[in-house]
Design a protein around this motif. Structure first.
Motif: not given
Length: 321
Positions: A270-281, A287-294
């Motif tokens: 979970v911490s690695m996924v959050k880090m990946a999403l934060d890094k991309l943003h 840019e990922l919408d909610d469906d792509k993020k899920a």
């Protein structure tokens, strides 16, 4: 007049002499006995009165026999419990070569430390689980009066067996073994084998060795104090589940280990996924919408939490609908 101390034991003070000095005196007595007897024979051959010579020779002979019978040697950490016609007159502890009153009864004991390696016994722990537990005890004789007169160590004495120091100490060891079994059962019933409730403050048989050994030593000393014996150290040297539940408990431990490992894996994933999403943003890569993020979260969690390596799939499409 000796006064008995609180434990009943006191030092023997009377009827002893340096053995080498008495050996010299004994030689002189035997020489005097022979000399007086020879003089009596000479006087008898000369038809002179010789009765007093023979009487003196007999008395010297008896005294010489008495002196010859009292020699004794004592090594370090040994003791002799002295009785005079059934009355306790003290414990002799002085090491070396001595002459002691031969009319006194002597019981030899050893004051050296001894080991007892008790065989594992089956007991129930605090939660009722049957476990196999063994201990090793280091003990020694502390109070000779209690050890000799307060417990029975004279089995076989009528047949001349059991009065040696070795035989007597073996009987003490049997007494310690029985009391150790009882104390071990009591202590084992006070604690659980393992920490089943995840309570960090709970002392268990497996993890609380120092505290449990201290309690075990205290319990043993309480039981052996009546016999004049002292436990210097007691510790558990064998601990295992009983065979009938060992397999079940092993599976429980394995399941608990797997759950703990999975929790760590999920937390890390979970911490690695959050880090990946934060890094991309933050880097404005995509840019990922909610469906792509899920979908990305789902894929990453599958990859990071899977037991086997994931098979890569190349997406040749586009992020735009």
């Amino acid at each position: 007049m000796e006064t008995r101390n609180q434990t009943g034991e006191f030092e023997f003070r009377g009827g002893s002499m340096n053995g080498f000095l008495m050996c010299l005196i004994d030689i002189v007595l035997w020489a005097a006995t022979i000399g007086v007897f020879v003089l009596g024979i000479i006087e008898a051959d000369a038809d002179r009165p010789c009765g007093l010579y023979f009487v003196a020779a007999v008395l010297l002979f008896i005294i010489s026999i008495i002196c010859t019978c009292g020699f004794s040697m004592l090594e370090p950490n040994e003791a002799k419990v002295m009785t005079f016609f059934g009355k306790y007159v003290g414990t002799f502890r002085s090491t070396g070569f001595y002459w002691l009153n031969p009319f006194m009864s002597v019981k030899n004991v050893s004051l050296r430390a001894r080991n007892l390696n008790a065989e594992p016994i089956k007991v129930n722990d605090k939660t009722g689980n049957p476990v196999l537990i063994g201990l090793v005890v280091v003990w020694r004789l502390k109070d000779t009066y209690k050890a000799i007169f307060d417990i029975d160590t004279e089995v076989g004495a009528a047949a001349g067996v059991g009065n040696t120091a070795s035989a007597r100490m073996n009987k003490f060891e049997k007494f310690v073994s029985i009391q150790s079994d009882s104390a071990l059962r009591e202590v084992a019933g006070m604690y659980a084998y393992d920490n089943e409730n995840n309570d960090d403050n709970e002392v268990t048989l497996r993890d609380g060795s120092a505290e449990i050994n201290e309690v075990l030593t205290k319990k043993l000393n309480e039981r052996l104090e009546m016999a004049g014996l002292e436990v210097m150290e007691a510790r558990i040297n064998y601990l295992a589940y009983a065979p009938e539940i060992a397999a079940v408990m092993l599976r429980r431990q394995q399941a608990a280990a797997i759950i703990t490992a999975r929790e760590k894996i999920v937390d890390g994933a979970v911490s690695m996924v959050k880090m990946a999403l934060d890094k991309l943003h933050d880097d404005d890569i995509v840019e990922l919408d909610d469906d792509k993020k899920a979908a990305m979260v789902s894929n990453l969690l599958v990859v990071l939490c899977a037991d086997e390596p994931a098979q890569p799939v190349i997406n040749s499409g586009t992020l735009n609908h």
